[in-house]
Enzyme design. Structure first.
Site, PDB file in Angstrom:
ATOM      1  N   LEU A 151       0.829  -1.198   0.000  1.00  0.00           N
ATOM      2  CA  LEU A 151       0.000   0.000   0.000  1.00  0.00           C
ATOM      3  C   LEU A 151       0.861   1.245   0.000  1.00  0.00           C
ATOM      4  O   LEU A 151       1.838   1.321   0.748  1.00  0.00           O
ATOM      5  CB  LEU A 151      -0.899   0.008   1.243  1.00  0.00           C
ATOM      6  CG  LEU A 151      -1.590   1.334   1.574  1.00  0.00           C
ATOM      7  CD1 LEU A 151      -2.680   1.652   0.543  1.00  0.00           C
ATOM      8  CD2 LEU A 151      -2.169   1.321   2.986  1.00  0.00           C
ATOM      9  N   SER A 152       0.491   2.240  -0.811  1.00  0.00           N
ATOM     10  CA  SER A 152       1.095   3.568  -0.759  1.00  0.00           C
ATOM     11  C   SER A 152       2.605   3.476  -0.970  1.00  0.00           C
ATOM     12  O   SER A 152       3.049   3.050  -2.030  1.00  0.00           O
ATOM     13  CB  SER A 152       0.734   4.229   0.574  1.00  0.00           C
ATOM     14  OG  SER A 152       1.058   5.586   0.597  1.00  0.00           O
ATOM     15  N   ALA A 153       3.407   3.867   0.021  1.00  0.00           N
ATOM     16  CA  ALA A 153       4.858   3.711  -0.125  1.00  0.00           C
ATOM     17  C   ALA A 153       5.227   2.242  -0.322  1.00  0.00           C
ATOM     18  O   ALA A 153       6.175   1.924  -1.037  1.00  0.00           O
ATOM     19  CB  ALA A 153       5.576   4.279   1.091  1.00  0.00           C
ATOM     20  N   HIS A 287      -7.438   7.043   0.633  1.00  0.00           N
ATOM     21  CA  HIS A 287      -6.101   6.446   0.635  1.00  0.00           C
ATOM     22  C   HIS A 287      -6.081   5.260   1.593  1.00  0.00           C
ATOM     23  O   HIS A 287      -5.738   5.396   2.774  1.00  0.00           O
ATOM     24  CB  HIS A 287      -5.078   7.496   1.053  1.00  0.00           C
ATOM     25  CG  HIS A 287      -3.665   7.080   0.792  1.00  0.00           C
ATOM     26  ND1 HIS A 287      -3.178   6.839  -0.478  1.00  0.00           N
ATOM     27  CD2 HIS A 287      -2.623   6.855   1.638  1.00  0.00           C
ATOM     28  CE1 HIS A 287      -1.908   6.491  -0.406  1.00  0.00           C
ATOM     29  NE2 HIS A 287      -1.550   6.483   0.861  1.00  0.00           N
TER      30      HIS A 287
END
Length: 357
Positions: A151-153, A287
């Site tokens: 997820l994300s980073a 997010h």
């Protein structure tokens, strides 16, 4: 990924304090872990922690899933939210959870945007590769069934690993992430997160090919993004898809498009009819990882920071896309598979009848 916010000294100071407080609350209040901490091999150039989940009934030559948490998360929090270890226990595969340290990044983000951590045989990328190699040898896992997600980073770092070590992976999944080489420094990363800069597909593809010199074949890829994400622009999902369609040599028009539990799934198939790239666009999702929390009946994980109940388990669907759950499908999985197949056939029929996919 939030570590790249640098609008002003005062703003950054307030931002740092807020996220350090969140991190401290997460670490202090975490319930008992299902994961086992392993001392990483030496040397460990990326200085990462290594946590694993090995089910009591690990099947012979089992698949390995690598799961990368997002910023302000730990491996334990990511596992509880997504339910990867529960799914692994049901189906007998292993899960590796690399974990970032505050000493490397104060917000515990994987440094996907730093060249010294995002190139082959350097930094964090090399540490994760060594953890994978170690898992394959020590637990006799199947080297042809290694998958990575985040997820994300963690999603952006999954893109790094798929680009720098493509020969190591059969598939990947990027949730609310960014394409490989969308940034080469903190300030550039901020711009990429906000805008999702567009490049021609061949240019995106060249960046991946240059990362390792690998001639192919390329891993399969699942991409997930909420259309209400204000942290990482949903435009990044489209750029990720463009990058991987170029690698697979696929037409930009999807083979199939159909709804799945409120989301829209687009699929790109190769000449053999194999699903090579898929994109899930989730309406109203910010997010976060899309989850269907609970236990049993296809439910995995729990709500929390960056984990949103949208009635759709990305964990289960990603695992099915890769094929790691196919042996010994539970009845609910068979029903879901038949539903997905029927939807795909109907969408294909509509396309042949002249409707747009």
């Amino acid at each position: 990924m939030f570590a790249v916010l640098e609008h002003s000294a005062a703003g950054l100071g307030a931002f740092r304090q807020r996220w350090q407080t969140l991190l401290q609350d997460i670490w202090t209040n975490e319930p008992p872990s299902r994961l086992r901490r392993i001392t990483p091999s030496t040397p460990d150039p990326g200085n990462l922690d290594m946590l694993v989940y090995l089910p009591p009934r690990l099947r012979a030559k089992a698949p390995l899933v690598v799961a990368l948490h997002g910023c302000a998360q730990t491996a334990d929090a990511y596992d509880r939210g997504t339910g990867w270890s529960v799914l692994a226990e049901e189906h007998g595969f292993a899960v590796l959870f690399p974990q970032q340290k505050p000493a490397n990044n104060p917000y515990c983000c994987f440094d996907w945007f730093q060249p010294h951590d995002s190139e082959r045989d350097r930094g964090e990328a090399l540490s994760i590769q060594r953890m994978i190699r170690r898992m394959l040898v020590e637990h006799d896992l199947d080297p042809g069934q290694v998958y990575i997600t985040g997820l994300s980073a963690g999603g952006a770092m999954s893109a790094v690993m798929l680009a720098t070590y493509p020969e190591l992976f059969a598939g990947g999944a990027i949730l609310a992430g960014l394409p490989y080489r969308s940034a080469s420094g903190p300030r550039e990363a901020l711009g990429s997160m906000a805008d999702g800069p567009s490049r021609p597909a061949p240019e995106w593809g060249r960046l991946v090919r240059a990362a390792s010199g690998h001639p192919g074949p390329w891993p399969r890829l699942s991409v997930w993004h909420g259309d209400a994400d204000t942290t990482v622009s949903p435009a990044n999902a489209d750029e990720i898809v463009k990058q991987w369609l170029d690698l697979h040599g696929l037409d930009p028009r999807p083979t199939l498009t159909y709804p799945v539990k409120g989301a829209v799934r687009r699929v790109w198939r190769d000449a053999r009819g194999r699903d090579c790239v898929e994109l899930y666009r989730v309406p109203g999702l910010g997010h976060a990882v899309p989850i269907l929390p609970g236990a049993g009946d296809g439910r995995y994980g729990s709500e929390g920071p960056f984990m949103a109940d949208v009635g759709l388990s990305s964990t289960r669907h990603i695992a099915e896309f890769w094929g790691v759950t196919r042996p010994g499908w539970a009845p609910w999985e068979l029903a879901a598979g038949l539903t997905s197949l029927f939807g795909g056939l109907m969408a294909g029929f509509g396309r042949r009848s002249g409707s747009r996919a």
